[in-house]
Write a protein that holds these residues in place. Structure first.
Motif, PDB file in Angstrom:
ATOM      1  N   GLY A   1     -38.210  47.294  38.297  1.00 54.69           N
ATOM      2  CA  GLY A   1     -38.158  48.711  37.923  1.00 54.69           C
ATOM      3  C   GLY A   1     -37.588  48.966  36.539  1.00 54.69           C
ATOM      4  O   GLY A   1     -37.524  50.103  36.096  1.00 54.69           O
ATOM      5  N   GLY A   2     -37.145  47.904  35.853  1.00 55.41           N
ATOM      6  CA  GLY A   2     -36.772  48.062  34.444  1.00 55.41           C
ATOM      7  C   GLY A   2     -35.294  48.096  34.136  1.00 55.41           C
ATOM      8  O   GLY A   2     -34.892  47.851  33.006  1.00 55.41           O
ATOM      9  N   PHE A   3     -34.455  48.397  35.132  1.00 49.43           N
ATOM     10  CA  PHE A   3     -33.015  48.564  34.850  1.00 49.43           C
ATOM     11  C   PHE A   3     -32.205  47.832  35.918  1.00 49.43           C
ATOM     12  O   PHE A   3     -32.008  48.344  37.021  1.00 49.43           O
ATOM     13  CB  PHE A   3     -32.647  50.050  34.841  1.00 49.43           C
ATOM     14  N   ILE A   4     -31.745  46.650  35.584  1.00 50.17           N
ATOM     15  CA  ILE A   4     -31.023  45.837  36.574  1.00 50.17           C
ATOM     16  C   ILE A   4     -29.541  45.746  36.200  1.00 50.17           C
ATOM     17  O   ILE A   4     -29.191  45.175  35.165  1.00 50.17           O
ATOM     18  CB  ILE A   4     -31.626  44.414  36.673  1.00 50.17           C
ATOM     19  N   ALA A   5     -28.701  46.326  37.047  1.00 48.40           N
ATOM     20  CA  ALA A   5     -27.250  46.189  36.864  1.00 48.40           C
ATOM     21  C   ALA A   5     -26.867  44.801  37.333  1.00 48.40           C
ATOM     22  O   ALA A   5     -27.238  44.400  38.436  1.00 48.40           O
ATOM     23  CB  ALA A   5     -26.513  47.228  37.684  1.00 48.40           C
ATOM     24  N   ALA A   6     -26.151  44.051  36.489  1.00 44.62           N
ATOM     25  CA  ALA A   6     -25.801  42.690  36.909  1.00 44.62           C
ATOM     26  C   ALA A   6     -24.525  42.184  36.257  1.00 44.62           C
ATOM     27  O   ALA A   6     -24.456  42.013  35.051  1.00 44.62           O
ATOM     28  CB  ALA A   6     -26.936  41.723  36.602  1.00 44.62           C
ATOM     29  N   PRO A   7     -23.523  41.934  37.079  1.00 41.72           N
ATOM     30  CA  PRO A   7     -22.375  41.155  36.607  1.00 41.72           C
ATOM     31  C   PRO A   7     -22.714  39.685  36.745  1.00 41.72           C
ATOM     32  O   PRO A   7     -23.787  39.338  37.252  1.00 41.72           O
ATOM     33  CB  PRO A   7     -21.281  41.547  37.602  1.00 41.72           C
ATOM     34  N   SER A   8     -21.830  38.809  36.302  1.00 40.32           N
ATOM     35  CA  SER A   8     -22.030  37.385  36.541  1.00 40.32           C
ATOM     36  C   SER A   8     -22.036  37.136  38.053  1.00 40.32           C
ATOM     37  O   SER A   8     -21.358  37.838  38.806  1.00 40.32           O
ATOM     38  CB  SER A   8     -20.925  36.585  35.852  1.00 40.32           C
ATOM     39  N   ALA A   9     -22.807  36.121  38.478  1.00 32.63           N
ATOM     40  CA  ALA A   9     -23.081  35.934  39.906  1.00 32.63           C
ATOM     41  C   ALA A   9     -22.033  35.075  40.613  1.00 32.63           C
ATOM     42  O   ALA A   9     -22.364  34.250  41.463  1.00 32.63           O
ATOM     43  CB  ALA A   9     -24.473  35.336  40.093  1.00 32.63           C
ATOM     44  N   ASN A  10     -20.772  35.263  40.251  1.00 30.80           N
ATOM     45  CA  ASN A  10     -19.676  34.547  40.904  1.00 30.80           C
ATOM     46  C   ASN A  10     -18.887  35.518  41.769  1.00 30.80           C
ATOM     47  O   ASN A  10     -18.928  36.717  41.558  1.00 30.80           O
ATOM     48  CB  ASN A  10     -18.739  33.959  39.842  1.00 30.80           C
ATOM     49  N   ARG A  11     -18.147  34.968  42.741  1.00 36.17           N
ATOM     50  CA  ARG A  11     -17.154  35.788  43.441  1.00 36.17           C
ATOM     51  C   ARG A  11     -16.087  36.128  42.402  1.00 36.17           C
ATOM     52  O   ARG A  11     -15.766  35.318  41.534  1.00 36.17           O
ATOM     53  CB  ARG A  11     -16.545  35.017  44.610  1.00 36.17           C
ATOM     54  N   SER A  12     -15.553  37.326  42.497  1.00 40.45           N
ATOM     55  CA  SER A  12     -14.589  37.808  41.514  1.00 40.45           C
ATOM     56  C   SER A  12     -13.469  36.799  41.288  1.00 40.45           C
ATOM     57  O   SER A  12     -12.904  36.270  42.240  1.00 40.45           O
ATOM     58  CB  SER A  12     -14.005  39.128  42.018  1.00 40.45           C
ATOM     59  N   GLY A  13     -13.184  36.506  40.012  1.00 42.86           N
ATOM     60  CA  GLY A  13     -12.087  35.590  39.694  1.00 42.86           C
ATOM     61  C   GLY A  13     -12.502  34.147  39.485  1.00 42.86           C
ATOM     62  O   GLY A  13     -11.770  33.372  38.891  1.00 42.86           O
ATOM     63  N   ARG A  14     -13.669  33.765  39.988  1.00 47.55           N
ATOM     64  CA  ARG A  14     -14.130  32.373  39.818  1.00 47.55           C
ATOM     65  C   ARG A  14     -14.870  32.224  38.487  1.00 47.55           C
ATOM     66  O   ARG A  14     -15.355  33.199  37.942  1.00 47.55           O
ATOM     67  CB  ARG A  14     -15.108  31.977  40.945  1.00 47.55           C
TER      68      ARG A  14
END
Ligand code: TXA
Ligand code: MG
Length: 350
Positions: A138-151
């Motif tokens: 759909g053109g707009f992908i929200a994405a943080p890094s794909a780790n569990r927080s803190g790793r």
């Protein structure tokens, strides 16, 4: 939840798989995917429920905003407002690529995606799998890094699976991330622009493209700083291996001697010791696990290897890590920023 795991060859992209992944995103599900920096955990940026799910899957505080990924310049004004000329100059030079820019957000973009902020971080990645997925989703992908927080951020799919299996609808394995460190973040809402997170694209690269000086958030390298970093995510103990890590700087002879002495002592006390070494010194160390970051001058190799090697120490149940340190010029500034964070700013200067 059963997570579908799909392997895609960057050079021969299976569009059917990415179509299916796009459908998952459009219907509010999450898909982890490769980019040239690190793996991302994607959801539809315009769907507040998707953003909520991202925070939940990562175990991330919801005041820490997500980066919105686009796959065409035409889509930039659909998420960002008041875009300055300088941003177009940087986009011309570095997009698609490992640069994230911060702008005022448009009203239509949900605050769930921007961690409650009125600004939005936007990135246009160059990895072809990421590009096609963004289009299909759909053109707009929200994405943080794909780790569990803190790793440490994952640079191979194995570590995405380790952190997110059962928590997302799909994980796309597209091989190793070429760069291995997260994108450079530049705040374009201020003039001069300010680097909030150093990355593969350096201050010097940006200044050359703009033919003008830019600022750097002072909290980036200085562990003693009491001021709050401007990128909310930079305040968390981040990129951290499970082991207790110390950086050691000085002449090569002194560093090797110090680390060997400390490692001997720790091992006598029953601890499992890991060493992050440069190629030049790796054979001189004694420890349970010695990992080679690459040749001291090779800033790209060292950036590329860091997160993967930190994860390998975790796999080996290492308790204590000693790491050689680097100067803070060029890409090394980004690498040292991540290493200092991983070490909780513990550094021995000989
Ligand atoms: O290379 C990357 O940037 C990767 C790949 C997946 O694209 N993504 C990534 O996202 O590193 P994440 O969420 O792990 O880091 C994003 C950082 C956080 O420190 C966050 O606080 C900051 O960007 N950030 C996001 N939006 C912001 C905003 N509006 N203002 C200031 N900082 C922002
Ligand atoms: Mg992250």
């Amino acid at each position: 939840m059963d997570t579908i795991i799909e392997v895609i060859d960057e050079k021969d992209i299976n569009k059917d798989v990415l179509k299916k992944a796009g459908e998952i995103l459009k219907s509010g599900g999450l898909v982890a995917f490769p980019t040239e920096t690190v793996y991302g955990l994607g959801g539809d940026a315009f769907n507040p429920d998707s953003s909520r799910k991202i925070y939940e899957a990562k175990g991330r505080p919801s005041d820490n905003p997500l980066i919105v990924h686009i796959a065409t310049m035409d889509d930039l004004p659909k998420v960002a407002a008041d875009i300055p000329e300088k941003a177009y100059a940087l986009a011309d030079k570095f997009w698609p690529g490992p640069l994230t820019m911060i702008f005022n957000k448009v009203d239509a973009l949900p605050k769930e995606t921007t961690g409650g902020l009125d600004t939005v971080a936007v990135r246009f990645p160059v990895n072809p799998i990421a590009m096609e997925l963004i289009k299909q989703g759909g053109g707009f992908i929200a994405a943080p890094s794909a780790n569990r927080s803190g790793r440490p951020s994952p640079t191979i799919a194995k570590y995405v699976v380790e952190d997110l299996d059962g928590r997302v609808e799909m994980i796309i394995d597209g091989g190793a991330s070429v760069i291995g460190l997260e994108s450079t973040i530049v705040d374009m809402t201020v003039d001069p622009p300010m680097i909030l997170r150093p990355g593969f694209i350096t201050k010097e690269d940006i200044e050359e493209a703009l033919k003008a000086d830019i600022d750097v958030d002072k909290t980036i390298i200085d562990g003693n700083s009491t001021s709050k970093p401007k990128a909310p995510g930079m305040k968390y103990r981040h990129y951290a291996p499970k082991a207790d890590m110390t950086l050691v700087s000085g002449s090569p002879e002194n560093v090797v001697k110090y680390i060997n002495d400390a490692a001997d002592k720790d091992m006598k006390n029953g601890l499992k010791v890991g060493i992050l070494a440069t190629d030049e010194n790796a054979s001189l160390y004694r420890a349970d696990s010695i990992k080679d970051l690459g040749q001291r001058m090779d800033e790209k190799a060292i950036a590329h290897n860091l997160f993967r090697l930190l994860r390998e120490f975790d796999d080996e149940n290492i308790n204590v890590i000693y790491a050689e340190s680097f100067e803070t010029k060029g890409v090394f500034q980004a690498t040292m920023n991540r290493m200092l964070k991983a070490a909780g700013h513990k550094e021995v200067k000989l």
